[in-house]
Design a protein around this motif. Structure first.
Motif, PDB file in Angstrom:
ATOM      1  N   CYS A   1       0.832  -1.204   0.000  1.00  0.00           N
ATOM      2  CA  CYS A   1       0.000   0.000   0.000  1.00  0.00           C
ATOM      3  C   CYS A   1       0.866   1.253   0.000  1.00  0.00           C
ATOM      4  N   GLU A   5       2.380   1.707  -3.472  1.00  0.00           N
ATOM      5  CA  GLU A   5       1.411   2.078  -4.499  1.00  0.00           C
ATOM      6  C   GLU A   5       0.857   3.487  -4.280  1.00  0.00           C
ATOM      7  N   ARG A   6       0.759   3.903  -3.036  1.00  0.00           N
ATOM      8  CA  ARG A   6       0.255   5.253  -2.763  1.00  0.00           C
ATOM      9  C   ARG A   6       1.254   6.317  -3.198  1.00  0.00           C
ATOM     10  N   VAL A  36      -6.600   6.039   5.485  1.00  0.00           N
ATOM     11  CA  VAL A  36      -6.278   4.763   4.848  1.00  0.00           C
ATOM     12  C   VAL A  36      -6.535   3.633   5.834  1.00  0.00           C
ATOM     13  N   GLY A  39      -7.221   0.276   1.770  1.00  0.00           N
ATOM     14  CA  GLY A  39      -5.855  -0.204   1.627  1.00  0.00           C
ATOM     15  C   GLY A  39      -5.756  -1.447   0.767  1.00  0.00           C
ATOM     16  N   TRP A  40      -6.811  -2.259   0.734  1.00  0.00           N
ATOM     17  CA  TRP A  40      -6.759  -3.509  -0.032  1.00  0.00           C
ATOM     18  C   TRP A  40      -6.721  -3.259  -1.530  1.00  0.00           C
ATOM     19  N   PHE A  72      -4.856  -1.467  -3.125  1.00  0.00           N
ATOM     20  CA  PHE A  72      -3.501  -1.237  -3.580  1.00  0.00           C
ATOM     21  C   PHE A  72      -2.637  -2.497  -3.465  1.00  0.00           C
ATOM     22  N   THR A  73      -3.228  -3.604  -3.022  1.00  0.00           N
ATOM     23  CA  THR A  73      -2.450  -4.811  -2.807  1.00  0.00           C
ATOM     24  C   THR A  73      -2.667  -5.807  -3.933  1.00  0.00           C
TER      25      THR A  73
END
Length: 240
Positions: free
Chosen positions: A35, A38-39, A210, A236-237, A239-240
């Motif tokens: 996360c 990716e953020r 988040v 948050g999920w 981005f995983t």
């Protein structure tokens, strides 16, 4: 947490991100790392005093539960020659699931330190139990120290500490407090109000909260965002 970076995109961390970052055996560990990547590195990251304190409380609670599980395995597990970590986990789940509700974190810890728990099932020496207690205290002491360092803003992660939280938001944001009170539990409500309060007192235009809490927070994203000016909810999920 000053307003010096008020124009920077800001992520406020839910407690589950703090736990994933600080607890080596937590299931959120890898998702938190992904996360963050990716953020993007240009985002300011922050957490409120309330999130830090809840994280410490959760770690302490799980430490006590791990000790209880170790004691129960030592005293009552019906051991055999070929016992495995999976056998011990099944026993612990059967012993505690009804009382603990969320026994998952303790089972994750047994995976992390499984040899010690299997060893307890195969001995009646009190020194083995004392040694396991000491190892549990040391294991959980690490995350507690990490959380405290992050709170002081001198940890390895650039995580700002927002300490201007209010003990209660019922008077200051009465309508928002009332609306969220019927939607979320007390801690989730106040963590989100911490985030809104940060928008108000630091002149930020928008702050993203988040979280990995899909059932309570992400599923109610539209209502929360309509209620709290300047707060967006980030799953948050995703981005995983």
């Amino acid at each position: 947490m000053s307003d010096a970076t008020a124009d920077s995109p800001t992520d406020f961390w839910d407690t589950n991100l703090l736990l994933g970052y600080t607890v080596d055996w937590d299931d959120f560990g890898q998702p938190v790392d992904t996360c963050r990547q990716e953020r993007g590195s240009n985002r300011e990251m922050a957490a409120s005093t309330r999130a830090f304190e809840e994280a410490k409380s959760v770690v302490e609670k799980q430490r006590r539960r791990a000790r209880q599980a170790a004691d129960r395995v030592f005293e009552q597990f019906d051991s055999g020659r070929h016992d495995t970590v999976a056998d011990v986990k099944q026993f612990v789940y059967g012993e505690f699931a009804d009382d603990w509700g969320k026994v998952g974190p303790v089972l994750e810890y047994i995976d992390h330190h499984g040899d010690a728990f299997v060893g307890l099932a195969q001995t009646d020496a009190q020194r083995a139990l004392r040694s396991t207690f000491e190892e549990i205290d040391e294991d959980f002491g690490g995350p507690l120290k990490t959380v405290q360092r992050l709170k002081r803003e001198n940890g390895s992660l650039a995580l700002r500490h927002f300490g201007e939280v209010l003990d209660s938001y019922e008077a200051t944001y009465s309508r928002k407090h009332q609306r969220l009170d019927g939607l979320l539990d007390e801690m989730d409500r106040d963590l989100l109000l911490d985030t809104h309060h940060a928008v108000v007192v630091t002149a930020r235009q928008r702050v993203a909260f988040v979280t990995f809490d899909q059932n309570d927070i992400v599923d109610n994203r539209q209502t929360i965002e309509a209620c709290l000016r300047g707060v967006s909810v980030a799953d948050g999920w995703q981005f995983t």
